[in-house]
Design an enzyme around this catalytic site. Structure first.
Site, PDB file in Angstrom:
ATOM      1  N   CYS A 147       0.817  -1.226   0.000  1.00 32.76           N
ATOM      2  CA  CYS A 147       0.000   0.000   0.000  1.00 32.76           C
ATOM      3  C   CYS A 147       0.845   1.268   0.000  1.00 32.76           C
ATOM      4  CB  CYS A 147      -0.934   0.013   1.203  1.00 32.76           C
ATOM      5  SG  CYS A 147      -2.261  -1.169   1.041  1.00 32.76           S
TER       6      CYS A 147
HETATM    7  N1  COA Z   1     -20.410  -9.014   7.436  1.00 37.21           N
HETATM    8  C1  COA Z   1     -20.984  -9.079   8.660  1.00 37.21           C
HETATM    9  N2  COA Z   1     -20.274  -9.278   9.776  1.00 37.21           N
HETATM   10  C2  COA Z   1     -18.937  -9.457   9.658  1.00 37.21           C
HETATM   11  C3  COA Z   1     -18.288  -9.410   8.404  1.00 37.21           C
HETATM   12  C4  COA Z   1     -19.080  -9.181   7.257  1.00 37.21           C
HETATM   13  N3  COA Z   1     -18.555  -9.110   6.046  1.00 37.21           N
HETATM   14  N4  COA Z   1     -16.960  -9.599   8.596  1.00 37.21           N
HETATM   15  C5  COA Z   1     -16.789  -9.765   9.921  1.00 37.21           C
HETATM   16  N5  COA Z   1     -17.975  -9.682  10.555  1.00 37.21           N
HETATM   17  C6  COA Z   1     -18.233  -9.811  11.995  1.00 37.21           C
HETATM   18  C7  COA Z   1     -17.193 -10.661  12.680  1.00 37.21           C
HETATM   19  O1  COA Z   1     -17.522 -12.030  12.586  1.00 37.21           O
HETATM   20  C8  COA Z   1     -17.250 -10.145  14.092  1.00 37.21           C
HETATM   21  O2  COA Z   1     -18.348 -10.731  14.744  1.00 37.21           O
HETATM   22  P1  COA Z   1     -18.289 -11.103  16.308  1.00 37.21           P
HETATM   23  O3  COA Z   1     -18.130  -9.781  17.007  1.00 37.21           O
HETATM   24  O4  COA Z   1     -19.585 -11.760  16.528  1.00 37.21           O
HETATM   25  O5  COA Z   1     -17.101 -11.994  16.454  1.00 37.21           O
HETATM   26  C9  COA Z   1     -17.554  -8.664  13.928  1.00 37.21           C
HETATM   27  O6  COA Z   1     -18.146  -8.527  12.626  1.00 37.21           O
HETATM   28  C10 COA Z   1     -16.329  -7.786  14.031  1.00 37.21           C
HETATM   29  O7  COA Z   1     -15.322  -8.280  13.144  1.00 37.21           O
HETATM   30  P2  COA Z   1     -13.877  -7.649  13.052  1.00 37.21           P
HETATM   31  O8  COA Z   1     -13.070  -8.372  12.014  1.00 37.21           O
HETATM   32  O9  COA Z   1     -13.309  -7.513  14.400  1.00 37.21           O
HETATM   33  O10 COA Z   1     -14.281  -6.229  12.448  1.00 37.21           O
HETATM   34  P3  COA Z   1     -13.543  -4.852  12.531  1.00 37.21           P
HETATM   35  O11 COA Z   1     -14.414  -3.889  13.202  1.00 37.21           O
HETATM   36  O12 COA Z   1     -12.129  -4.986  13.003  1.00 37.21           O
HETATM   37  O13 COA Z   1     -13.487  -4.422  10.988  1.00 37.21           O
HETATM   38  C11 COA Z   1     -11.891  -4.321   9.184  1.00 37.21           C
HETATM   39  C12 COA Z   1     -12.789  -5.198  10.039  1.00 37.21           C
HETATM   40  C13 COA Z   1     -11.071  -5.225   8.275  1.00 37.21           C
HETATM   41  C14 COA Z   1     -12.776  -3.417   8.325  1.00 37.21           C
HETATM   42  C15 COA Z   1     -11.007  -3.434  10.060  1.00 37.21           C
HETATM   43  O14 COA Z   1     -10.386  -4.201  11.045  1.00 37.21           O
HETATM   44  C16 COA Z   1      -9.948  -2.724   9.287  1.00 37.21           C
HETATM   45  O15 COA Z   1     -10.183  -2.046   8.295  1.00 37.21           O
HETATM   46  N6  COA Z   1      -8.722  -2.791   9.770  1.00 37.21           N
HETATM   47  C17 COA Z   1      -7.632  -2.095   9.154  1.00 37.21           C
HETATM   48  C18 COA Z   1      -6.920  -2.973   8.242  1.00 37.21           C
HETATM   49  C19 COA Z   1      -6.679  -2.395   6.908  1.00 37.21           C
HETATM   50  O16 COA Z   1      -7.038  -1.300   6.616  1.00 37.21           O
HETATM   51  N7  COA Z   1      -6.078  -3.188   6.066  1.00 37.21           N
HETATM   52  C20 COA Z   1      -5.917  -2.867   4.715  1.00 37.21           C
HETATM   53  C21 COA Z   1      -4.541  -3.089   4.262  1.00 37.21           C
HETATM   54  S1  COA Z   1      -3.724  -1.598   4.072  1.00 37.21           S
END
Ligand code: COA
Length: 379
Positions: free
Chosen positions: A162
């Protein structure tokens, strides 16, 4: 690096953007993902009922928007990505005598940057293709782009995930500072749909395709209106929290049991927690080194991965909650476009700034890697 030698001073003369015509909304994406989940769970109903396999869980539009800020993404191939039986981009193979796909969209972005700068391609010295994946190892994508544009000089590929574009900008700026080039194109064709696992609920919504180009030049030949590069800084810290194991030493084989690890895999929560402080501290330290008050920055063009991360980083840098005007987001329509994200944000949101206004282009991502480019509007 600061600009000390007035005779060789790097500036951004212009940028270019290529946006694929197809866009996928969250509703379309989730509908196809959930159809895939249903098919999968039906096909494995017995194993799931016997407790031998976990049922796949559906995705949701609300989660995607709330967790990431993404509402849609552009892609080079829409139908196969949305086909529950395919869930991956597909396109016709191109012959060796045809322009390859990354080169094609890279050239389109470069042409726009050249046109905006009023620069003839024949006057460009070098092309750096800076992107998170290359279509092939060699010949370099950059050399194909160089040839297609008619540039007499040199070109090479570089990959810092990135952060590829900002690493490319510093590399280009260094060629100019050293007097080795006067005009360098940094092009970032990001066909991220090819390395996204569209079957992974945790990340299937993240990426989009795009290409950007940045024309970095010596101030002596730049158009009257340009962006002075006040300073650039790069940082890397090894982490496995964003990883893609695809490579020529571990190609998928018929007995491969883990094809998913040849695509993008991340620990999103850890990335969020670890990268925000790393980047915010880096920006503030670099601003101090350049004797710039970070609170006085007129605009931040941050990497576009997650709206929440950008909110936190901008707040730590500016000292207050940033408005959309201070830290514009393009995540809603483009999604995460890897290294191109901060450049799209800059490209679409810089014309209203006044001469003398300062801003920051900043990337962060896999590696970990982070890059800052402080700029000031001239003319
Ligand atoms: N639809 C519905 N629910 C979902 C889902 C989807 N597509 N994906 C995950 N969930 C659920 C999970 O199962 C979890 O449920 P639980 O609380 O019952 O266990 C809950 O949503 C939270 O999941 P989590 O993975 O912890 O979500 P998050 O709030 O961390 O968001 C990202 C996920 C990836 C959007 C976020 O962590 C992020 O953007 N991180 C930065 C990483 C990044 O930017 N990377 C890019 C590379 S540069």
């Amino acid at each position: 690096m600061t600009h000390s030698d007035a005779t060789h001073h790097p500036v951004i003369s212009a940028t270019g953007l290529f946006t694929p015509e197809h866009s996928i909304s969250n509703a379309e994406l989730v509908e196809s993902f959930n159809a895939y989940v249903e098919r999968h769970n039906t096909a494995h109903a017995e194993a799931i009922a016997a407790g031998e396999m976990d049922a796949l869980q559906p995705s949701s539009v609300e989660f995607i928007e709330k967790a990431s800020g993404i509402k849609a993404r552009h892609v080079m191939a829409k139908e196969p990505v949305l086909d529950p039986a395919t869930m991956a981009p597909r396109w016709d193979a191109r012959g060796n005598d045809e322009l390859s796909m990354m080169a094609e969209i890279g050239v389109a972005a470069c042409r726009q940057a050249l046109e905006r700068a009023g620069r003839d391609a024949a006057d460009v010295d070098a092309v750096l293709c800076a992107a998170s994946n290359m279509e092939r190892p060699y010949p370099a994508m950059a050399i194909e782009i160089q040839q297609a544009l008619g540039i007499d000089g040199f070109a090479f590929d570089m990959n810092v995930a990135c952060s590829s574009a900002t690493f490319g900008i510093q590399t280009a700026a260094d060629y100019i500072r050293a007097g080795n080039a006067k005009s360098v194109l940094v092009v970032s064709p990001e066909i991220t749909s090819g390395h996204l696992n569209w079957r992974d609920r945790d990340s299937h919504f993240i990426f989009g395709d795009v290409a950007t180009a940045v024309l970095v030049e010596d101030a002596s030949i730049a158009p009257t209106s340009h962006w002075d590069i006040l300073g650039t800084r790069l940082k890397t810290v090894f982490s496995n929290n964003i990883r893609n194991n695809f490579g020529f030493l571990n190609r998928a084989t018929p007995d491969d049991t883990n094809e998913a690890d040849k695509l993008f895999v991340q620990e999103g929560r850890k990335v969020f927690k670890e990268v925000v402080p790393l980047v915010a501290e880096m920006i503030v330290a670099e601003a101090e080194r350049l004797e710039i008050d970070p609170r006085g920055l007129r605009r931040l063009w941050l990497h576009q991965a997650n709206a929440g991360m950008n909110r936190l980083i901008a707040q730590r840098v500016l000292g207050h909650e940033a408005s959309e005007d201070e830290s514009p987001t393009v995540l809603d329509t483009y999604g995460n476009t890897s290294s191109a994200g901060s450049i799209i944000a800059f490209h679409l949101n810089n014309e209203d700034l006044q001469s003398g206004d300062s801003g920051l282009i900043c990337s962060f991502g896999a590696g970990y890697s982070a890059g800052t480019v402080f700029v000031r509007k001239v003319g």
